[in-house]
Design a protein around this motif. Structure first.
Motif, mmCIF file in Angstrom:
data_model
loop_
_atom_site.group_PDB
_atom_site.id
_atom_site.type_symbol
_atom_site.label_atom_id
_atom_site.label_comp_id
_atom_site.label_asym_id
_atom_site.label_seq_id
_atom_site.Cartn_x
_atom_site.Cartn_y
_atom_site.Cartn_z
ATOM 1 N N ASP A 46 0.825 -1.213 0.000
ATOM 2 C CA ASP A 46 0.000 0.000 0.000
ATOM 3 C C ASP A 46 0.859 1.262 0.000
ATOM 4 N N ALA A 47 1.963 1.242 0.748
ATOM 5 C CA ALA A 47 2.855 2.411 0.762
ATOM 6 C C ALA A 47 3.425 2.635 -0.634
ATOM 7 N N ARG A 70 -9.117 -2.689 11.745
ATOM 8 C CA ARG A 70 -7.963 -2.742 10.844
ATOM 9 C C ARG A 70 -8.099 -1.694 9.732
ATOM 10 N N GLU A 71 -9.307 -1.574 9.174
ATOM 11 C CA GLU A 71 -9.515 -0.624 8.084
ATOM 12 C C GLU A 71 -9.277 0.823 8.544
ATOM 13 N N ARG A 124 -3.136 5.536 8.363
ATOM 14 C CA ARG A 124 -1.759 5.395 7.896
ATOM 15 C C ARG A 124 -1.600 5.903 6.456
ATOM 16 N N LEU A 125 -2.538 5.493 5.595
ATOM 17 C CA LEU A 125 -2.414 5.895 4.189
ATOM 18 C C LEU A 125 -2.626 7.390 3.996
ATOM 19 N N ARG A 126 -3.500 7.981 4.812
ATOM 20 C CA ARG A 126 -3.677 9.444 4.737
ATOM 21 C C ARG A 126 -2.365 10.133 5.100
ATOM 22 N N GLY A 127 -1.668 9.625 6.112
ATOM 23 C CA GLY A 127 -0.377 10.194 6.515
ATOM 24 C C GLY A 127 0.673 10.048 5.418
ATOM 25 N N ASP A 162 -3.441 13.998 -2.381
ATOM 26 C CA ASP A 162 -4.637 14.359 -1.621
ATOM 27 C C ASP A 162 -5.030 13.216 -0.678
ATOM 28 N N PRO A 163 -5.010 13.435 0.656
ATOM 29 C CA PRO A 163 -5.345 12.367 1.600
ATOM 30 C C PRO A 163 -6.773 11.840 1.392
#
Lengths: 120, 120
Positions: free
Chosen positions: A30-31, B63-64, B70-73, B81-82
């Motif tokens: 994902d990263a 988990r989601e 994490r992905l927004r960060g 764009d987060p």
């Protein structure tokens, strides 16, 4: 000993260790996906500026058709559902067209997040 | 000489050369994205089989939530764009849950493509 008797398979306690390991791999992927998408949008922003400078329309159906065919082929080779690959590309393209409309129409409806208004 | 007088910028004929170059980069990134997605779904198929073997539900909201944060960060760090990163993850998760439902319910509604029915 007796504590193990009804474990469905030898995968640690309830499969949790195995699950955590797989999830770490998913998080790594994902990263990578996020960073590739960031780079992709940098390129499509360049395309957007170029199109705006030359008065070209935001959408390009002929190019999109080629991209869909190519990605479906790549997906098949990678054993990914080609229908999902096509849905994924459409998802990305919708965002790109929205960006291009914002670039082309900064003086009208910019600032909103609707993607349905064509560029002026 | 006179032919160049109203070119908006020095970008080749109508910017086409520059556009083709950028599109090649986009195509390279798309191939990488497709292959990473194929690998990601291989891992989530493993998760699905593990969940089915241990009777765990297909969806995992806790988990989601962690994944979204994490992905927004990561997106912010990469100047993506987060909100798009979150939309992207939801798009992928919807497909994953659909796969998990198919794994868990191979004997009932499998074969259809609706993702709304919870796993039996």
């Amino acid at each position: 000993m007796a504590a193990h008797e009804d474990l469905p398979e030898p995968a640690g306690e309830n499969g949790n260790d195995e699950l955590q390991g797989i999830r770490q791999s998913i998080d790594n992927i994902d990263a990578a996906l996020i960073h590739l998408l960031a780079e992709r949008f940098k390129f499509t922003q360049q395309v957007g500026r170029l199109k705006a400078a030359h008065g070209l329309p935001p959408a390009d159906p002929a190019r999109e058709l080629l991209q869909i065919q190519r990605l479906r082929g790549l997906a098949e080779d990678a054993r990914l559902d080609p229908a999902f690959a096509e849905k994924f590309l459409n998802f990305i393209i919708a965002e790109v067209i929205h960006h291009h409309e914002q670039i082309a129409g900064t003086d009208s409806s910019a600032g909103g997040s609707a993607a349905s208004t064509p560029a002026p």
